[in-house]
Design a protein around this motif. Structure first.
Motif, PDB file in Angstrom:
ATOM      1  N   UNK A   9      54.941  61.892  83.261  1.00  0.00           N
ATOM      2  CA  UNK A   9      55.655  61.750  81.990  1.00  0.00           C
ATOM      3  C   UNK A   9      54.887  62.494  80.900  1.00  0.00           C
ATOM      4  N   UNK A  10      55.574  63.400  80.235  1.00  0.00           N
ATOM      5  CA  UNK A  10      54.977  64.101  79.085  1.00  0.00           C
ATOM      6  C   UNK A  10      55.336  63.313  77.836  1.00  0.00           C
ATOM      7  N   UNK A  19      51.196  61.513  81.911  1.00  0.00           N
ATOM      8  CA  UNK A  19      50.958  60.157  82.400  1.00  0.00           C
ATOM      9  C   UNK A  19      51.599  60.006  83.778  1.00  0.00           C
ATOM     10  N   UNK A  21      53.543  58.022  86.230  1.00  0.00           N
ATOM     11  CA  UNK A  21      54.442  56.868  86.120  1.00  0.00           C
ATOM     12  C   UNK A  21      54.850  56.333  87.494  1.00  0.00           C
ATOM     13  N   UNK A  45      49.268  54.236  88.875  1.00  0.00           N
ATOM     14  CA  UNK A  45      50.224  54.197  87.760  1.00  0.00           C
ATOM     15  C   UNK A  45      49.483  54.027  86.430  1.00  0.00           C
ATOM     16  N   UNK A  46      49.921  54.745  85.427  1.00  0.00           N
ATOM     17  CA  UNK A  46      49.347  54.582  84.088  1.00  0.00           C
ATOM     18  C   UNK A  46      48.175  55.494  83.793  1.00  0.00           C
ATOM     19  N   UNK A  47      47.638  56.156  84.838  1.00  0.00           N
ATOM     20  CA  UNK A  47      46.511  57.079  84.636  1.00  0.00           C
ATOM     21  C   UNK A  47      47.043  58.450  84.212  1.00  0.00           C
ATOM     22  N   UNK A  48      46.113  59.381  83.996  1.00  0.00           N
ATOM     23  CA  UNK A  48      46.500  60.691  83.471  1.00  0.00           C
ATOM     24  C   UNK A  48      46.081  61.818  84.421  1.00  0.00           C
ATOM     25  N   UNK A  62      46.918  63.577  73.922  1.00  0.00           N
ATOM     26  CA  UNK A  62      47.926  62.676  74.472  1.00  0.00           C
ATOM     27  C   UNK A  62      48.630  62.040  73.281  1.00  0.00           C
ATOM     28  N   UNK A  81      39.934  61.059  83.676  1.00  0.00           N
ATOM     29  CA  UNK A  81      39.525  59.683  83.365  1.00  0.00           C
ATOM     30  C   UNK A  81      38.062  59.667  82.954  1.00  0.00           C
ATOM     31  N   UNK A  82      37.407  58.537  83.127  1.00  0.00           N
ATOM     32  CA  UNK A  82      36.040  58.371  82.598  1.00  0.00           C
ATOM     33  C   UNK A  82      35.030  59.352  83.217  1.00  0.00           C
ATOM     34  N   UNK A  85      36.208  62.791  81.044  1.00  0.00           N
ATOM     35  CA  UNK A  85      36.680  62.705  79.648  1.00  0.00           C
ATOM     36  C   UNK A  85      35.855  61.668  78.922  1.00  0.00           C
TER      37      UNK A  85
ATOM     38  N   UNK B 151      50.303  48.071  80.337  1.00  0.00           N
ATOM     39  CA  UNK B 151      50.039  49.506  80.452  1.00  0.00           C
ATOM     40  C   UNK B 151      51.228  50.377  80.101  1.00  0.00           C
ATOM     41  N   UNK B 155      53.169  54.014  76.537  1.00  0.00           N
ATOM     42  CA  UNK B 155      53.761  55.256  77.041  1.00  0.00           C
ATOM     43  C   UNK B 155      55.289  55.239  77.055  1.00  0.00           C
ATOM     44  N   UNK B 229      43.578  50.232  83.979  1.00  0.00           N
ATOM     45  CA  UNK B 229      44.976  50.548  83.723  1.00  0.00           C
ATOM     46  C   UNK B 229      45.209  52.009  83.392  1.00  0.00           C
ATOM     47  N   UNK B 230      44.122  52.793  83.344  1.00  0.00           N
ATOM     48  CA  UNK B 230      44.276  54.230  83.147  1.00  0.00           C
ATOM     49  C   UNK B 230      43.890  54.727  81.772  1.00  0.00           C
ATOM     50  N   UNK B 231      43.480  53.794  80.880  1.00  0.00           N
ATOM     51  CA  UNK B 231      43.047  54.228  79.555  1.00  0.00           C
ATOM     52  C   UNK B 231      41.576  54.591  79.625  1.00  0.00           C
ATOM     53  N   UNK B 232      41.217  55.765  79.059  1.00  0.00           N
ATOM     54  CA  UNK B 232      39.853  56.258  79.194  1.00  0.00           C
ATOM     55  C   UNK B 232      39.022  55.990  77.950  1.00  0.00           C
ATOM     56  N   UNK B 233      39.605  56.135  76.770  1.00  0.00           N
ATOM     57  CA  UNK B 233      38.816  56.020  75.539  1.00  0.00           C
ATOM     58  C   UNK B 233      39.468  55.032  74.564  1.00  0.00           C
ATOM     59  N   UNK B 239      45.829  54.742  70.133  1.00  0.00           N
ATOM     60  CA  UNK B 239      46.973  55.636  69.952  1.00  0.00           C
ATOM     61  C   UNK B 239      48.225  55.069  70.616  1.00  0.00           C
ATOM     62  N   UNK B 342      60.256  55.490  82.170  1.00  0.00           N
ATOM     63  CA  UNK B 342      59.294  55.586  83.277  1.00  0.00           C
ATOM     64  C   UNK B 342      59.987  55.780  84.620  1.00  0.00           C
TER      65      UNK B 342
END
Lengths: 101, 398
Positions: A9-10, A19, A21, A45-48, A62, A81-82, A85, B151, B155, B229-233, B239, B342
């Motif tokens: 998903x953009x 993202x 999805x 799911x939910x990662x980038x 993002x 991810x970590x 980034x 999550x 989005x 859940x995929x959030x890095x920062x 955001x 989604x």
């Protein structure tokens, strides 16, 4: 859409990450905005993932806004991810032994 | 669409009677006075505390003169400190029917039920004569809040609300977002979007106050579960909430009870001023919704992922669900399925348009899911604020 199922998903036109999805399995062949890629690892799911190849120190965008900077080069479709980034604001926390960059 | 014209010139999309308890001891009586009128817009709101609080009084003044409110019945026990005379006078000055019942003087619970219900019957008839006038989308004030997030919120539902906010501002409407505690990391972008550098400075000062407040209370920040859940920062997490604010210019910063003077996008600062006194800034989503309504919001856009069910007294709540599975499980409670983004069943732009249409229908009188289910939540707690400075509303000076 060529693919029956949507994996990416953009969120905004100038984003350089997409993202995930729908969870992606390692080795899966996918289409990333018209480009064929093979997933190098399983991505939940939910990662980038990177929408295009990125250089080290580049701002990750993002929601149309910066969320941090890359710490290494990243190829198109790679998990962001970590491990590659970091925040421009304060460091994120992880459990010891997981994603400790 | 047709609106209710109030004598101060403001226009409402509902014609509510608020029954207001002025201390917890009067809560049951207020609730029972309103009970027979479940199918009418008779809403119970109130303040539980026995000791006076300027913020609570000002909130009540704003809420009881909100354009969606047509009449007000105050229910006092008799010995609490709430300044019922000032509140009654403010409502009377606004041209609305108002009465004050003091339980100790009326003769107790049963007699107050009777007197109160009789007043509501009379007033409901009176409210049928409130003049109806044409109202445009440009005259609407729309607030947004998120609750029960997961999550998906950041989005799907939140960017869709951001898209709707951009559309609303283009139509000339007024939009309000808040939750400064979840905007830490977004301050530079808010400064960039502020219409003057001085407003930018006010935003930075507000965010500094917020960070300090949350540090003292020892909560807020980035949790391990966020990364899983995929959030890095931290800025990425913030955001996700900030996405509700869309992409337009930031026209001002307001505090609870300030009604934006011009159309555009506003940030509502909900963090008390001065030293940390009364605990959590907002004890739940309902407290935040009450503050958005006190700033004049006719409608609230509430985004959720896990599945909140709340509505609100006074202004309708439109619930936008970001998680498609939650939507399927709880569709009776939801108004908009942003989770379809989604599943490839629509874009953020499609859902943004759907939200604006949903607002239009709600303003025309169509009930939202929470309204039809009888949700009329309300809560008000002790807080303290300083007035906003002149740089906070640059256009008000012009």
């Amino acid at each position: 859409m060529q693919n029956q199922e949507q994996y990416f998903l953009r969120l905004s036109a100038n984003d350089n990450v997409l993202v995930v999805v729908k969870a992606i399995q390692q080795g899966q062949e996918l289409e990333l905005e018209g480009v064929k890629i093979t997933a190098q690892k399983t991505i939940p799911f939910g990662h980038k993932v990177a929408a295009r190849a990125l250089t080290a120190g580049e701002k990750i965008v993002k929601f149309g806004m910066p969320i941090g900077s890359t710490t290494t080069t990243i190829s198109a479709g790679e998990h962001v991810h970590t491990h590659n980034l970091q925040s421009d604001y304060i460091p994120s926390f992880g459990r010891p032994g997981e994603g400790g960059h | 669409m047709q609106a209710y014209l109030r004598s101060d010139g403001r226009k409402g999309i509902r014609n509510v009677i608020t029954v207001v308890y002025l201390v917890e001891c009067a809560h049951h009586v207020a609730k029972q006075i309103a009970a027979p009128f479940e199918d009418d817009d008779v809403h119970v709101i109130g303040f539980s505390g026995c000791y006076p609080n300027t913020y609570a009084l000002e909130m009540m003044e704003s809420l009881c003169t909100h354009p969606n409110v047509g009449a007000v019945l105050l229910v006092s026990l008799g010995c609490e400190s709430f300044n019922r005379n000032q509140l009654a006078e403010t409502v009377r000055d606004s041209g609305r029917p108002v009465d004050v019942l003091v339980i100790q003087q009326t003769g107790g619970t049963r007699k107050t039920f009777e007197v109160g219900r009789e007043w509501i019957r009379r007033t409901l008839t009176e409210l049928e004569h409130v003049p109806r006038v044409e109202m445009g989308m440009n005259e609407l004030i729309v607030g947004t809040v998120c609750g029960g997030s997961d999550g998906t919120s950041g989005i799907s539902a939140n960017p869709a609300v951001g898209n709707a906010f951009d559309r609303l501002v283009n139509l000339g409407a007024t939009t309000i977002f808040e939750e400064t505690g979840e905007l830490i990391g977004c301050e530079q972008d808010m400064v960039r979007r502020a219409i003057t550098p001085e407003l930018g400075k006010e935003i930075l000062a507000c965010m500094e106050k917020t960070a300090n407040y949350y540090n003292i209370l020892g909560h807020g920040s980035f949790a391990v579960g966020n990364a899983e859940g995929g959030l890095t920062t931290l800025e990425e997490k913030s955001l996700g909430a900030y996405a509700k604010a869309g992409h337009g210019a930031l026209h001002g910063i307001i505090k609870p009870g300030n009604v934006p003077p011009n159309p555009g996008l506003y940030l509502l600062d909900v963090i008390p001023d001065g030293e940390v006194r009364f605990g959590f800034p907002n004890i739940n989503d309902t407290a935040e919704i009450g503050e958005l309504i006190a700033c004049g919001s006719h409608v609230i856009l509430f985004t959720t992922g896990r599945g909140s069910v709340v509505g609100s007294a006074i202004s309708p709540v439109i619930k936008i669900c970001g998680n498609p599975e939650t939507y399927r499980r709880m569709s009776d409670d939801m108004d908009v399925n942003a989770g379809r983004i989604l599943e490839g069943q629509g874009t953020i732009d499609d859902v943004g348009l759907e939200i604006v249409e949903r607002i239009r229908r709600t303003a025309e009188g169509e009930q939202t899911a929470s309204e039809s289910l009888g949700h009329r939540e309300f809560v008000l707690t002790y807080k303290s604020f300083e007035p906003i400075g002149p740089s906070c509303l640059p256009l008000a000076l012009a």
